[in-house]
Design an enzyme around this catalytic site. Structure first.
Site, mmCIF file in Angstrom:
data_model
loop_
_atom_site.group_PDB
_atom_site.id
_atom_site.type_symbol
_atom_site.label_atom_id
_atom_site.label_comp_id
_atom_site.label_asym_id
_atom_site.label_seq_id
_atom_site.Cartn_x
_atom_site.Cartn_y
_atom_site.Cartn_z
ATOM 1 N N GLU A 73 -24.408 31.430 -11.093
ATOM 2 C CA GLU A 73 -23.010 32.083 -10.851
ATOM 3 C C GLU A 73 -22.482 31.718 -12.012
ATOM 4 O O GLU A 73 -22.913 31.202 -13.089
ATOM 5 C CB GLU A 73 -22.049 31.054 -9.859
ATOM 6 C CG GLU A 73 -22.841 31.118 -8.391
ATOM 7 C CD GLU A 73 -22.524 32.080 -7.519
ATOM 8 O OE1 GLU A 73 -21.695 32.512 -7.802
ATOM 9 O OE2 GLU A 73 -23.599 32.196 -6.750
ATOM 10 N N ASP B 134 -24.995 21.760 -4.589
ATOM 11 C CA ASP B 134 -25.592 22.611 -3.373
ATOM 12 C C ASP B 134 -26.735 22.001 -2.872
ATOM 13 O O ASP B 134 -26.944 21.890 -1.614
ATOM 14 C CB ASP B 134 -26.128 23.810 -4.032
ATOM 15 C CG ASP B 134 -26.828 24.829 -3.229
ATOM 16 O OD1 ASP B 134 -26.056 25.459 -2.092
ATOM 17 O OD2 ASP B 134 -28.128 24.938 -3.263
ATOM 18 N N LYS C 287 -22.255 26.250 4.116
ATOM 19 C CA LYS C 287 -22.745 24.660 4.234
ATOM 20 C C LYS C 287 -21.614 23.740 4.057
ATOM 21 O O LYS C 287 -21.602 22.778 4.106
ATOM 22 C CB LYS C 287 -23.381 24.515 2.678
ATOM 23 C CG LYS C 287 -24.657 25.237 2.647
ATOM 24 C CD LYS C 287 -25.529 24.974 1.586
ATOM 25 C CE LYS C 287 -25.198 25.962 0.292
ATOM 26 N NZ LYS C 287 -25.295 27.206 0.335
ATOM 27 N N THR D 151 -17.851 32.634 5.261
ATOM 28 C CA THR D 151 -16.909 32.560 4.084
ATOM 29 C C THR D 151 -17.597 31.637 3.209
ATOM 30 O O THR D 151 -18.409 30.942 3.633
ATOM 31 C CB THR D 151 -15.376 32.166 4.392
ATOM 32 O OG1 THR D 151 -15.907 30.622 5.102
ATOM 33 C CG2 THR D 151 -14.797 33.012 5.578
ATOM 34 N N LYS E 106 -27.250 20.797 1.268
ATOM 35 C CA LYS E 106 -28.396 20.898 2.189
ATOM 36 C C LYS E 106 -29.050 19.612 2.517
ATOM 37 O O LYS E 106 -29.526 19.483 3.895
ATOM 38 C CB LYS E 106 -29.330 21.842 1.522
ATOM 39 C CG LYS E 106 -28.762 23.261 1.167
ATOM 40 C CD LYS E 106 -29.360 24.150 0.207
ATOM 41 C CE LYS E 106 -29.237 25.435 -0.096
ATOM 42 N NZ LYS E 106 -29.482 26.122 -1.360
ATOM 43 N N VAL F 179 -29.757 25.726 5.311
ATOM 44 C CA VAL F 179 -30.949 25.128 4.787
ATOM 45 C C VAL F 179 -32.188 26.293 4.535
ATOM 46 O O VAL F 179 -32.549 26.770 5.266
ATOM 47 C CB VAL F 179 -31.385 23.801 5.155
ATOM 48 C CG1 VAL F 179 -32.507 23.369 4.179
ATOM 49 C CG2 VAL F 179 -30.299 22.993 5.291
#
Lengths: 338, 338
Positions: A209, A220, A125, A96, A224, A152
């Protein structure tokens, strides 16, 4: 091997295509005969105890936009949690979308799977960035394998490299470009665009996006960095521990001035073994880490073997799906060796 | 673990220093308590059934230039082959210089060790470049582990990456800069020197041997390409199968003209799954493989996960010694899992 697949977007569909095209190899080389016994997407769930027909599953998704239409006989009231908890399966694959506020719904899927003794693979993540230490503990307590190599670097095996290729050595620190969208924007700014122009270009090409906050403000990369530093250097960090600056404030003139000095500005995620930082930073264009476009790059500094840099695509449906297959093979090998 | 060390130059001594400084870690993390029961160099051999005193061994080598002086009571007539064959030891570490004409003396050491049931670690490229297929078969037949991760990339785990990090994927081809000396020379030519000036500069800094033929004419890169292509892509090739061109004929004007087009000339070793080629080639300076100085770089093109580049130092005493330690830990892990 019986699999439950939660999330059936680009990565999930690419994974199923990989299973279809590689069924013979998987059996001959690794002894794996995967069956997807349940598949869920935003529209609903479909299950089949004997294993879903993968071609049909892909077709239904393509034509009707949800796997729910695969099988009209499903019991509508059966919730996904019930299936994760009670259906007979060895691995739950959680795909998801990343949610960095509370990790849901992935977090609950993962925890429920672990508690019911199922191995977990995820490329989501959110849960890891927010609760890495406790999820690892839960996995250990329930004696299940928890794999997340696609979180990652997408298909580029950054975490594997750090864990498997450097036995007897010690990673002292690492830093890298872990977000492709911001790297694309900064690469375009290096070529002369200003921030808004570069962002627009990235959106046009599908690299950003509609709401690009997660990428541009560094979240983001932070997620990571948290996952990599916990996994590689045994930290117990979460997103709150990271000092974060995004790239919104990077000026065209800064980029230009650094360029004259032989540098490019890059969004660098760095871990020195204690402190975690994400922020824009000038990097010499001669540094191997200074890659362009949507590429990711990471440099590990080791006690004996020096600096080693891994460069690859950090995203992509097929690439990320290949990380899930890698994790699945790993789980299979662990099952055999126990 | 009882070790026989053959060859005690920079790499061998760095390895012994690593054992000394990491004895606690090695025992706690991997359960390894290494003892060097025999050590040979150009001057002779010294043995000790209880394990040589490593500090003293390093001191004797430093002061008297040969390990022979370690112990005056050794039986002079005992040859090295006799020791490799008959002394009780689990691993023979072969570190004599690379000989690409007939692989000796390393070849005989390795074969004798294998035939007497001892595991082998080597960083000597000669025997593998000349007889990879038959050595692998001999190792298999005698059921011993044969490790050589330092032969390609020095301390940078290029071979491990290809074998361990890409499960479920398939490497379709690879190409790279596998020789640091020629890369240094070509990097200097990119900066404006001609070939002779660049070679002289490399010699002055200790990056080129007195007789630089092995590097400059591409033999070293050929040897590494043979090893990598056999190991990674299961070829059965030897040095004769490689089309080879060195860098002697690269002209300053060629380098200059390519530079104007955004390229640098690099000595590229390439394997497309069938053909093996080493030769100078223009590479875009934007390509991650286009690294400078003595760095090595290799790009693997994979079926699913795309292109992945590994960059690191391809040589150095401590770096290469770290590859031996890595191989030793690997052998230890294999022994446990059998």
């Amino acid at each position: 091997m019986r699999l439950i697949l939660i999330g059936f977007g680009v990565v999930g569909q690419s994974f199923v295509k990989l299973l279809l095209s590689h069924s013979t190899d998987l059996y001959n080389e690794y002894g794996i005969k995967p069956k997807i016994v349940a598949c869920a997407d935003h529209g609903g769930i479909t299950t089949c105890n004997q294993g879903l027909d993968l071609e049909r599953l892909l077709n239904v998704k393509k034509k009707k936009n949800s796997v729910k239409e695969y099988n009209s006989s499903i019991i509508e009231s059966t919730g996904i949690m019930d299936i994760v908890e009670n259906m007979d399966a060895e691995v739950v694959i959680e795909l998801t979308p990343t949610n960095i506020i509370n990790g849901e719904p992935g977090r609950s899927h993962i925890i429920t799977a672990m508690k019911s003794g199922k191995n977990v693979i995820t490329v989501n993540k959110g849960p890891l960035a927010l609760e890495f230490p406790s999820l690892m503990e839960l996995a250990k307590y329930n004696r299940i394998a928890f794999k997340f190599s696609g979180t990652v670097g997408g298909g580029t095996p950054i975490l594997e490299f750090a864990k498997r290729c450097l036995n007897g050595d010690r990673i002292l620190s690492f830093e890298g470009i872990l977000n492709g969208t911001t790297n694309y924007i900064l690469s375009k700014m290096y070529e002369g665009l200003n921030f808004s122009e570069a962002l627009m270009d990235a959106s046009k090409r599908g690299f950003a996006e509609k709401d690009p906050t997660l990428d541009i403000d560094g979240y983001d990369a932070v997620a990571k960095l948290v996952i990599a530093s916990n996994f590689v250097m045994n930290l117990k960090s979460t997103m709150d521990d990271v000092k974060r600056i995004g790239i919104r404030e990077v000026q065209a003139t800064d980029v230009y001035n650094e360029r004259k000095k032989g540098n490019a500005i890059k969004l660098i995620a760095a871990c020195d073994g204690k402190k975690l930082v994400v922020g824009p930073k000038p990097v010499s264009t001669k540094d191997p880490i200074c890659v362009n476009g949507t590429l990711n790059a990471i440099t590990f500094t080791c006690q004996h073997s020096g600096q080693q840099t891994i460069i690859g695509k950090g995203a992509g449906g097929l690439e990320t799906a290949s990380s899930i297959l890698r994790d699945l093979i790993d789980i299979r090998c662990q099952m055999i060796s126990v």
